[in-house]
Design an enzyme around this catalytic site. Structure first.
Site, PDB file in Angstrom:
ATOM      1  N   GLU A  26     -10.132  -7.647 -10.021  1.00  5.64           N
ATOM      2  CA  GLU A  26     -11.250  -6.737 -10.260  1.00  5.64           C
ATOM      3  C   GLU A  26     -10.956  -5.953 -11.524  1.00  5.64           C
ATOM      4  OE1 GLU A  26     -11.846  -4.421  -6.695  1.00  5.64           O
ATOM      5  OE2 GLU A  26     -11.552  -6.243  -5.503  1.00  5.64           O
ATOM      6  N   ASP A  58     -13.356   7.833  -6.743  1.00  6.79           N
ATOM      7  CA  ASP A  58     -11.956   7.580  -7.067  1.00  6.79           C
ATOM      8  C   ASP A  58     -11.087   8.826  -7.000  1.00  6.79           C
ATOM      9  OD1 ASP A  58     -11.775   4.702  -7.726  1.00  6.79           O
ATOM     10  OD2 ASP A  58     -13.333   5.231  -9.164  1.00  6.79           O
TER      11      ASP A  58
END
Ligand SMILES: Cc1ncc(COP(=O)(O)O)c(C=O)c1O
Lengths: 262, 396
Positions: free
Chosen positions: A47, A58
Site C-alpha cells: 500500500e 492516522d
C-alpha cells in the site's frame, strides 16, 4: 479480468503480509526502491500512502511521515512520475492509499485513469463514503480495473458490512480495534469476537486485518483470523532507523515472518 | 434557491459526511437521532429553561446611538457577549450536552480556537457532571491564556495540539482522532457549523435562537422584523449561521459574512477562505478550503484565534457561491481599530473575532434610514493581553 489483488487471494488465501509506507518518506526518491525491496523480502501486497496534511485516521507515526514526505516535495504528479515504469520491474499487487482531498484536486477521473495506466490495482480512500462511491465513482473504478478497498471496524453494523461486501471486489480491510493507526497499546490485537462474527458472515471478499499490527506475534494472531495482515506504522518506524533502507527493510520483514515461509 | 440542508446533508454541492469508516457509526447515530431528540417536548423544555435562567437569554438588542451617529445609519447590536461565559458558543453547547445525555454518552470532547467554545463546553460539563477533554492548539493556548485558566478551573482537561499550525484546524484533527479512539462512550461537541453532516445543521439550529429573538426585538423597536443588513464574523460560521438563520429565505435582508484577512488577502498570512479557498474536503465536509494546488491544507493566519481556520462551514460556502451572502474580509489592523472604536463610543469591549464584523460597518454603504444589525458574538476579556500589547494607552 482479474486484477493482481484478486489473483493474489486466489493463489494464496492465508498468511498474506501487506505493508504500508508513505511515499516520499524517508526521502523523496525512496518510493521505487522500497517497493522493490519489499517484494524481494517476500511481502505479498503493498500500500503506497499518498501523504496528506491532515490525516484524520492516522496516529503520530504516519502524521510525521506524511509531514516529512510533503516537505520533501511529494505530490500525486510526482508519485505518478516515479511509478511510470513500475510494471517493468515488479508484478506485486499495488494499492494507493490516501485521503480524498488531494485526489479531488488532481481530478478523480484523471486520477483513476492514470493509476490504471501505471498498473495500480486498487485504492483505499478512507474518507470516501460508501454512498458517494456507489453513486458517483463505482463505474469509474470498474472501468479502470481498480478495486476500491473499504474499511470496517468492530462497530460497523452487520448490514453495512454486507453492503460494503456487495460493492467491493478486492478485500475488506478489517480495522482491528477502535483506534487511529499506530496504536500498540497491549500486545494482543485479538478481538476474537469481532473477527469471528465477520468470518461467520460468509462474505464474498477475503479480509485482511490492519491497525496495531507491529510484530511477529500480532501478525500471527491476525493471520489466524483473516487472510493476512497489514503493517504500517511499525514499518515506517523501521524505515526511520539508522542504517540502509535495504537492511532496515529486510531486518524488519524477517522479524515479522520469522521462520515462516514467505 | 434552497438554503436548508437536504436529506443527504448537502447545501447545494457543499456538506455531506466524508468521514473514515471508524467514525461512521457515531455520525450515523447522531444523524438518525438529532432531529427526533430536538423535537421532544422535555428536551425543548429543559433547553429553554437553561437558556433563560442559566445562559441569560434572550440577549438584548441594543440600539448603539453613538456608533449609529458616526456611520450615519441605525445600528443595533445583538448582545451575545452578555451570555453566560461571554459568547454565543454556549447556545450550542447547552443543546449538544442535552443531546449527548439522551444518547447515553459519558465522556465529552471538544476542539477550541479562541477558547470560548472550550469554556462553554467545560461549563456545561461541570453543570451536567460529565468528564470533559478540550483540544486546543499550542499557539492558541498561549494567546488565549485566560480561557485556558477558566477551562482548568471548570475541571476540564486541556490537551495541547502540537501538529501543523498548532491552531483550530489541528485541535479539530486531534478531537476527531480522539473520537475514533473512543467511539462508544464519547460525544464530540463541535463548536461551529463545520464537520460532517449532521453537525453543520445541528449547530445552526442551536444558534438559530439568535435570529429568532432578533426578529421579535426588531419588530418591537423598529416596526419591522426585517433589518436591511445582518452582519456577523465567520470563523467556522456558527454565530453567523445563527444570526442569518431566520432570514435566509428573506432576500431583502442582506446578509454580510466577515472573514479575517489577517495581514492582508495577498500577504500569505490570511484566513479569508471565501477569497483564497477552493472546493475541497476538510473535517468531513465538502466546502471551501484554503489549500495548495496539490490539495494540502494551507495554514491560515489571523490575530483572532476564533477566525484562524482554513475552511468555512458548508452553509456559508453555499451562501457565498449562490450570492445570498456578501463576504467581506478585514485585516488584523482594521479589527483592532474597531475594538477601540466600540469601546470608546459605546463602552463595550468586544472580542477580536467580533471586531471583524464591526470593522465592516463602514463598507456596507448603509443609508441613514436603513437598519443594520451587528451580531456582537463575544466580549473581549479573553483578548485583554493582546489589546494591552497593541494599544498604547499612555496619556490617552
Ligand atoms: C466571540 C467569538 N466570535 C466568533 C467566533 C468564531 O466562530 P463562529 O464563526 O463559529 O461563530 C468565535 C470562536 O471562537 C468567538 O469566540
Amino acid at each position: 479480468m482479474e486484477n493482481r489483488i484478486q489473483q493474489l487471494f486466489a493463489q494464496k488465501p492465508k498468511g498474506l503480509l501487506s505493508v504500508y509506507f508513505t511515499a516520499g518518506f524517508p526521502s523523496l526518491e525512496d518510493t521505487v526502491p522500497i517497493i522493490l525491496e519489499l517484494e524481494k523480502n517476500g511481502v505479498d501486497l503493498i500500500e503506497i500512502g499518498m501523504p496528506f496534511s491532515d490525516p484524520l485516521a492516522d496516529g503520530p507515526t504516519i502524521q510525521q511521515s506524511s509531514e516529512v514526505a510533503i516537505r520533501n516535495g511529494m505530490t500525486i504528479p510526482k508519485l505518478f512520475a516515479q511509478l511510470q515504469d513500475i510494471r517493468q520491474h515488479t508484478q506485486i499487487p499495488l494499492v494507493l492509499m490516501g485521503y480524498l482531498n488531494p485526489v479531488m484536486q488532481y481530478g478523480v477521473e484523471r486520477f483513476m485513469q492514470k493509476a490504471s495506466e501505471l498498473g495500480i490495482d486498487g485504492l483505499i480512500l478512507p474518507d470516501l463514503p460508501l454512498s458517494d462511491y456507489v453513486r458517483e465513482y463505482k463505474e469509474l473504478f470498474e472501468q479502470n480495473g481498480l478495486s476500491n478497498i473499504f474499511l470496517i471496524t468492530p462497530q460497523t453494523p452487520e448490514q453495512r458490512i454486507r453492503e460494503i461486501d456487495a460493492h467491493t471486489n478486492g478485500f475488506i480491510y478489517m480495522v482491528s480495534s477502535a483506534s487511529v493507526t499506530g496504536s500498540t497499546t497491549g500486545q494482543s490485537v485479538v478481538n476474537t469476537g469481532y473477527f469471528e462474527r465477520v468470518n461467520g458472515m460468509g462474505l464474498r471478499n477475503p479480509g485482511i486485518i490492519g491497525f496495531g499490527i507491529h510484530n511477529h506475534e500480532t501478525f500471527t494472531q491476525a493471520c489466524n483470523h483473516a487472510s493476512g495482515a497489514i503493517i504500517g506504522s511499525a514499518f515506517i518506524k523501521a524505515l526511520a532507523k539508522e542504517g540502509s533502507l535495504t537492511e532496515n527493510i529486510s531486518t524488519f520483514i524477517q522479524s515479522i515472518r520469522q521462520n515462516e515461509i514467505a | 434557491m434552497k438554503y436548508s440542508v437536504d436529506e443527504n446533508g448537502f447545501y447545494g454541492k457543499f456538506g455531506g459526511a466524508y468521514v473514515p469508516e471508524m467514525l461512521f457509526p457515531n455520525v450515523e447515530e447522531l444523524r438518525e437521532n438529532y432531529l427526533k431528540i430536538m423535537a421532544e417536548p422535555d428536551f425543548q423544555e429543559e433547553m429553554q429553561s437553561l437558556l433563560r435562567d442559566y445562559v441569560g437569554r434572550p440577549t438584548p438588542l441594543y440600539f448603539a446611538k453613538r456608533l449609529s451617529e458616526k456611520y450615519n445609519t441605525n445600528i443595533y447590536l445583538k448582545r451575545e457577549d452578555l451570555n453566560h461565559t461571554g459568547a454565543h458558543k454556549i447556545n450550542n453547547t447547552i443543546g449538544q450536552i442535552l443531546l449527548a445525555k439522551r444518547l447515553g454518552k459519558t465522556r465529552i470532547i471538544a476542539e477550541t480556537g479562541a477558547g470560548q467554545h472550550g469554556v462553554a463546553t467545560a461549563t456545561v460539563c461541570a453543570l451536567m457532571n460529565l468528564e470533559c477533554i478540550v483540544y486546543m492548539g499550542e499557539v492558541d493556548i498561549e494567546r488565549q491564556a485566560p480561557n485556558v485558566a477558566r477551562m482548568n478551573m471548570l475541571g476540564a482537561t486541556v490537551v495541547p495540539a502540537a501538529s501543523g499550525s498548532k491552531t483550530l484546524k489541528d485541535a479539530t484533527n486531534e478531537a476527531i482522532r480522539d473520537w475514533i479512539n473512543n467511539p462508544e462512550d464519547t460525544y464530540y461537541i463541535i463548536g461551529s457549523v463545520v464537520g460532517p453532516h449532521p453537525y453543520p445543521d445541528m449547530v445552526a439550529r442551536f444558534q438559530a435562537v439568535i435570529s429568532e429573538e432578533m426578529k421579535a426585538q426588531l419588530l418591537e423597536k423598529t416596526g419591522s422584523e426585517n433589518p436591511d443588513y445582518v452582519v456577523a464574523c465567520v470563523g467556522g460560521g456558527s454565530n453567523a449561521a445563527g444570526a442569518f438563520y431566520h432570514y435566509l429565505d428573506t432576500p431583502e435582508v442582506k446578509l454580510v459574512a466577515v472573514e479575517a484577512a489577517g495581514l492582508g488577502i495577498d500577504s500569505g498570512e490570511s484566513a479569508a477562505t471565501s477569497v483564497l479557498g477552493k472546493e475541497g474536503i476538510i473535517h468531513g465536509s465538502r466546502t471551501l478550503l484554503m489549500q495548495t494546488e496539490d490539495g494540502q491544507v494551507t495554514e491560515p493566519y489571523s490575530i483572532s484565534a476564533g477566525l484562524d481556520y482554513p475552511g468555512v462551514g458548508p452553509l456559508h460556502a453555499h451562501l457565498h457561491q449562490s450570492g445570498r451572502a456578501i463576504f467581506e474580509s478585514i485585516t488584523d489592523e482594521e479589527a483592532l481599530q474597531a475594538v477601540l472604536e466600540l469601546t470608546r463610543l459605546e463602552g463595550i469591549i468586544p472580542a477580536l473575532e467580533t471586531a471583524h464584523a464591526l470593522a465592516a460597518i463602514g463598507r456596507l454603504g448603509a443609508k441613514p434610514e436603513e437598519v443594520v444589525v451587528i451580531n456582537l458574538s463575544g466580549r473581549g476579556d479573553k483578548d485583554l493581553a493582546t489589546y494591552l500589547d497593541r494599544f498604547n494607552f499612555d496619556g490617552k
